[in-house]
Design a protein around this motif. Structure first.
Motif, PDB file in Angstrom:
ATOM      1  N   GLU A   1     -16.672  39.924 -10.888  1.00  0.00           N
ATOM      2  CA  GLU A   1     -17.394  39.388 -12.030  1.00  0.00           C
ATOM      3  C   GLU A   1     -17.821  37.969 -11.713  1.00  0.00           C
ATOM      4  O   GLU A   1     -17.111  37.238 -11.029  1.00  0.00           O
ATOM      5  N   GLN A   2     -18.954  37.601 -12.224  1.00  0.00           N
ATOM      6  CA  GLN A   2     -19.458  36.265 -11.935  1.00  0.00           C
ATOM      7  C   GLN A   2     -20.032  35.653 -13.207  1.00  0.00           C
ATOM      8  O   GLN A   2     -20.852  36.278 -13.875  1.00  0.00           O
TER       9      GLN A   2
ATOM     10  N   ALA B   1     -10.151  29.215 -14.769  1.00  0.00           N
ATOM     11  CA  ALA B   1     -10.538  30.377 -13.965  1.00  0.00           C
ATOM     12  C   ALA B   1     -12.031  30.662 -14.121  1.00  0.00           C
ATOM     13  O   ALA B   1     -12.729  30.953 -13.143  1.00  0.00           O
ATOM     14  N   GLU B   2     -12.528  30.557 -15.328  1.00  0.00           N
ATOM     15  CA  GLU B   2     -13.945  30.833 -15.558  1.00  0.00           C
ATOM     16  C   GLU B   2     -14.826  29.763 -14.933  1.00  0.00           C
ATOM     17  O   GLU B   2     -15.865  30.051 -14.329  1.00  0.00           O
ATOM     18  N   ILE B   3     -14.406  28.513 -15.089  1.00  0.00           N
ATOM     19  CA  ILE B   3     -15.172  27.429 -14.486  1.00  0.00           C
ATOM     20  C   ILE B   3     -15.201  27.613 -12.973  1.00  0.00           C
ATOM     21  O   ILE B   3     -16.250  27.532 -12.339  1.00  0.00           O
ATOM     22  N   GLY B   4     -14.028  27.874 -12.423  1.00  0.00           N
ATOM     23  CA  GLY B   4     -13.932  28.069 -10.982  1.00  0.00           C
ATOM     24  C   GLY B   4     -14.797  29.225 -10.521  1.00  0.00           C
ATOM     25  O   GLY B   4     -15.527  29.118  -9.539  1.00  0.00           O
ATOM     26  N   ASN B   5     -14.737  30.305 -11.245  1.00  0.00           N
ATOM     27  CA  ASN B   5     -15.554  31.461 -10.900  1.00  0.00           C
ATOM     28  C   ASN B   5     -17.034  31.085 -10.878  1.00  0.00           C
ATOM     29  O   ASN B   5     -17.757  31.405  -9.932  1.00  0.00           O
TER      30      ASN B   5
ATOM     31  N   THR C   1     -11.527  28.619  -6.554  1.00  0.00           N
ATOM     32  CA  THR C   1     -10.400  29.196  -7.291  1.00  0.00           C
ATOM     33  C   THR C   1     -10.064  28.316  -8.486  1.00  0.00           C
ATOM     34  O   THR C   1     -10.495  27.168  -8.577  1.00  0.00           O
ATOM     35  N   LEU C   2      -9.251  28.857  -9.374  1.00  0.00           N
ATOM     36  CA  LEU C   2      -8.896  28.080 -10.547  1.00  0.00           C
ATOM     37  C   LEU C   2      -8.070  26.866 -10.172  1.00  0.00           C
ATOM     38  O   LEU C   2      -8.177  25.809 -10.809  1.00  0.00           O
TER      39      LEU C   2
ATOM     40  N   VAL D   1     -22.665  34.408  -2.869  1.00  0.00           N
ATOM     41  CA  VAL D   1     -22.181  33.137  -2.350  1.00  0.00           C
ATOM     42  C   VAL D   1     -20.835  32.769  -2.972  1.00  0.00           C
ATOM     43  O   VAL D   1     -19.973  32.197  -2.312  1.00  0.00           O
ATOM     44  N   CYS D   2     -20.671  33.110  -4.241  1.00  0.00           N
ATOM     45  CA  CYS D   2     -19.460  32.690  -4.953  1.00  0.00           C
ATOM     46  C   CYS D   2     -18.259  33.570  -4.668  1.00  0.00           C
ATOM     47  O   CYS D   2     -17.129  33.116  -4.788  1.00  0.00           O
ATOM     48  N   THR D   3     -18.474  34.811  -4.306  1.00  0.00           N
ATOM     49  CA  THR D   3     -17.333  35.723  -4.255  1.00  0.00           C
ATOM     50  C   THR D   3     -17.026  36.288  -2.877  1.00  0.00           C
ATOM     51  O   THR D   3     -15.994  36.934  -2.720  1.00  0.00           O
ATOM     52  N   LEU D   4     -17.894  36.075  -1.916  1.00  0.00           N
ATOM     53  CA  LEU D   4     -17.661  36.713  -0.621  1.00  0.00           C
ATOM     54  C   LEU D   4     -17.373  35.701   0.485  1.00  0.00           C
ATOM     55  O   LEU D   4     -17.990  34.643   0.531  1.00  0.00           O
TER      56      LEU D   4
END
Lengths: 252, 252
Positions: free
Chosen positions: A82-83, A193-197, A202-203, B156-159
């Motif tokens: 999720e992003q 966590a949401e901000i980091g995402n 990471t959070l 970019v954010c998750t991989l």
DNA sequence: CGTTCGATTGAGGAAGATCAATTAATGTGG
DNA sequence: CCACATTAATTGATCTTCCTCAATCGAACG
């Protein structure tokens, strides 16, 4: 009207005379809302934190224009990732991603009490035959979104964590300032966590970045919890970003 | 027509029967181009590698629709940073970012010989009064772009780097496949530095990621140089991405 | 044939992720 | 209203990934 009583930050007059640029934006938003109101008389909906306007996968029918409050857009990938792909404030439109295939591909969730105007896409098109300016609004909003998304990408691609956080806070504060809301006291209605995402970290890194910015007096935690924060000087945040980018401008 | 003789990959019939989905996309593109051609008779322009359609900061007047070739979009920040924010192929539109403020905010550079159609924005609006489908094309293209940009952000954010590269190559190959071009032999018309920039990694990391993918037989270098590469199995690339994401689906 | 630019590869270091423990805020049922 | 459970945030220790610096190699070009 709700606009003056709800928002992500305390909605009183701006702490200092707003810049002419911010004034221009505010006027633009007001004009846009007035135009929509006059020609479409859109249905209103009051939302509370946690409410969703639409979910990824739902059939597209409506565009939404935010009159008050703030929203987050979360995009799910097929594999479960999720992003948080965007944050929306007064004057912003939601739902563009649904136009192409008739299906929304992210979920819009209220982070706050607010009010949205619901705009039937087909009604908008029909009305714009009489009133071409409506089309101008739509295109302008879509174009802006495209430009803004690219800025996000650049931030994630080119800045280290601390600067990314600073840039994020700067954008948030500027969004508020442009809307005439105070920026010295803002409430992040998202978890670390949401901000980091959203920022591609990471959070824990998000938390540390905030701590470091606080240590450098670029932000300060207000209230009891650590969700209300204070930005004494918005410009100092972008200066910080610049400083991180510029390798060593001193001595040479 | 140029479309059949120019592209980023060798433009012959697809190596295997295209999926119905790819077929649908191809038909959509063809329909869109036909519609634009019939109702706007747009001026054509042949471009060669390195030509720019517009530069960041120039006054916006034209939208471009790509009929053949491929383009990169580079967005400059005030502080000198540059970001490759997108790649464009046949059927894609360019210039949306200029609509909002009347100024392009990125630079569109051809990576290849190609042909673009120039669409006056005002002419498009005027023509769409008679032919609403034209407006549909515009909105669809803008909506798609918004959705695609979000996918970039998520990547970019998750991989991690390797998966990001795999995802990038997968998207590129799929873009070609959707257009009926062969995917087993594609030419990256970008340096490692540009690819890395686009993916938020250094050129060395980009190079290493490619080497590792090659070591795992997910790609292979064709030709003499290392710019032509072969993707034996496009699906294997997304499988690789999935494998990287899923922590440990085995034994449990 | 040398020059230049791009790509590769290695070694070392730094930024950030992961794992883990602690504290703070929020909520719940008694 | 309080004890307790729960969730969020912080901070530390360690480890991995990726960046940086540097050398080498290859291809293209004059």
């Amino acid at each position: 009207m709700l606009a003056s009583t709800m928002s992500c930050s305390t909605p009183v007059a701006p702490p200092r005379p707003a810049s002419s640029e911010a004034d221009a934006t505010r006027r633009q938003i007001a004009d846009a809302l007035r135009l929509l109101n006059e020609h479409l008389g859109p249905q209103r909906r009051v939302v509370h934190a946690g409410d969703t306007l639409y979910q990824a996968g739902e059939r597209f029918e409506l565009l939404y224009v935010l009159n008050a409050g703030c929203f987050k857009l979360v995009s799910p990938a097929a594999d479960g990732r999720e992003q948080v792909v965007g944050l929306k404030f007064r004057g912003d439109w939601l739902g563009f991603d649904g136009i192409a295939d008739g299906i929304y591909d992210c979920t819009a969730t209220a982070m706050d009490t607010g009010e949205v105007w619901m705009i039937r896409y087909d009604a908008l098109l029909a009305a714009s035959a009489q009133q071409p300016a409506l089309l101008g609004l739509l295109h302008q909003a879509m174009s802006r979104q495209i430009a803004r998304d690219r800025e996000s990408l650049m931030s994630v691609c080119t800045l280290p964590a601390d600067a990314r956080m600073a840039d994020f806070l700067h954008d948030w504060a500027e969004s508020l300032a442009e809307r005439g809301l105070r920026t010295d006291q803002i409430t992040l209605r998202m978890t670390r966590a949401e901000i980091g995402n959203h920022l591609g970290m990471t959070l824990e890194t998000a938390s540390r970045a905030l701590s470091r910015l606080a240590r450098e007096k670029l932000i300060a935690f207000a209230g009891k919890g650590r969700r209300d924060l204070q930005i004494p000087d918005v410009a100092a945040l972008s200066a910080f970003v610049q400083r991180v980018i510029a390798p060593a401008p001193l001595l040479q």
